[in-house]
Design a protein around this motif. Structure first.
Motif, mmCIF file in Angstrom:
data_model
loop_
_atom_site.group_PDB
_atom_site.id
_atom_site.type_symbol
_atom_site.label_atom_id
_atom_site.label_comp_id
_atom_site.label_asym_id
_atom_site.label_seq_id
_atom_site.Cartn_x
_atom_site.Cartn_y
_atom_site.Cartn_z
ATOM 1 N N THR A 151 48.182 88.298 68.191
ATOM 2 C CA THR A 151 47.418 87.101 68.550
ATOM 3 C C THR A 151 46.514 86.681 67.391
ATOM 4 N N ALA A 152 45.871 87.658 66.754
ATOM 5 C CA ALA A 152 44.996 87.369 65.620
ATOM 6 C C ALA A 152 45.785 86.768 64.456
ATOM 7 N N ILE A 153 47.002 87.247 64.241
ATOM 8 C CA ILE A 153 47.844 86.694 63.172
ATOM 9 C C ILE A 153 48.251 85.257 63.515
ATOM 10 N N ALA A 154 48.616 85.019 64.783
ATOM 11 C CA ALA A 154 48.943 83.659 65.198
ATOM 12 C C ALA A 154 47.749 82.734 64.994
ATOM 13 N N ARG A 155 46.567 83.213 65.296
ATOM 14 C CA ARG A 155 45.345 82.419 65.098
ATOM 15 C C ARG A 155 45.167 82.074 63.617
#
Length: 252
Positions: A151-155
């Motif tokens: 999720t952090a990478i997608a953000r």
């Protein structure tokens, strides 16, 4: 056309007085092409995290220049914040997700902070690419560590940064979760042309990169293309021995 997306020129960082303080970076210069995955490694205290923080605009160097996408990173804190939002993505060991927001809202948060209207369809597309299309309505506490990091990478990817900086992105994950995150970072580079600079202490993680830069005592001391875990571990061991030997000599 200049393809160097990140340039550091004579970067120096001193904590404390310039004459008597601790030198964290000592005349570091490098240029990284767009669409590459670079790992940064070195013994403890070698300057890895300081290099990342200065290159990403999170800390100001004592001397030297940082250019991202051909633009020099200068100005006051407001200007630097705007520059980071437009050009730089971050992934840290701690996921830094807001537990009260859904996965989708966490991913679109940087756009809202920048005063932009989030493109929900694009955010969902990115979440599907990172394997979280069925988790967009979940909140971070309901996710595994690996899912939170994805999720952090997608953000970080949703803003289409010029450079994505990752500081020990697999440090809090188990082996399976770490492997999935590293494969995702590779995909971001090879499939979508992102540029990633990753600080890590793990030779296995570093072997997922295209090249490894080695730091010791605040200086760049080597580069390894097409790294393997064994080759990286051997080089790190030699660096550690050299640092220990220099420390002994300094104390004599």
């Amino acid at each position: 056309m200049n393809n160097e997306i990140l340039q550091l020129h004579g970067l120096r960082k001193v904590h404390g007085d310039d004459r008597t303080g601790v030198v964290a970076l000592d005349d570091v210069s490098l240029a990284l092409p767009a669409g590459t995955f670079t790992a940064v490694m070195g013994p403890s205290g070698s300057g890895k995290s300081t290099l990342l923080q200065c290159a990403a605009g999170l800390d100001r160097p004592t001397a030297g220049r940082v250019l991202v996408a051909g633009r020099e990173m200068t100005g006051d804190e407001t200007e630097l914040t705007r520059f980071r939002r437009e050009h730089i993505g971050f992934v840290f060991q701690q996921f830094n997700l807001l537990p009260s927001l859904t996965v989708l809202d966490n991913v679109t948060l940087p756009l809202r902070l920048a005063g932009k209207r989030p493109d929900r369809a694009r955010a969902i597309e990115i979440l599907e690419r990172v394997g979280l299309g069925d988790r967009i309505g979940h909140r971070p506490p309901a996710l595994s560590g690996g899912q939170q990091q994805r999720t952090a990478i997608a953000r970080a990817l949703v803003t289409e940064p010029s450079v994505l900086f990752a500081d020990e992105p697999t440090g809090a994950l188990d082996t399976r979760g770490a492997r999935a995150v590293l494969q995702l970072l590779q995909q971001a580079v090879r499939g979508y042309g992102r540029t990633i600079v990753m600080v890590t202490h793990d030779p296995v993680a570093a072997a997922h990169a295209d090249a490894v830069l080695f730091l010791a005592d605040g200086r760049l001391v080597g580069r390894m293309a097409d790294p393997t875990p064994d080759a990286v571990a051997e080089r790190l061991a030699r660096l550690g021995d050299d640092v220990a030997r220099d420390a002994v000599r300094a104390g004599e």
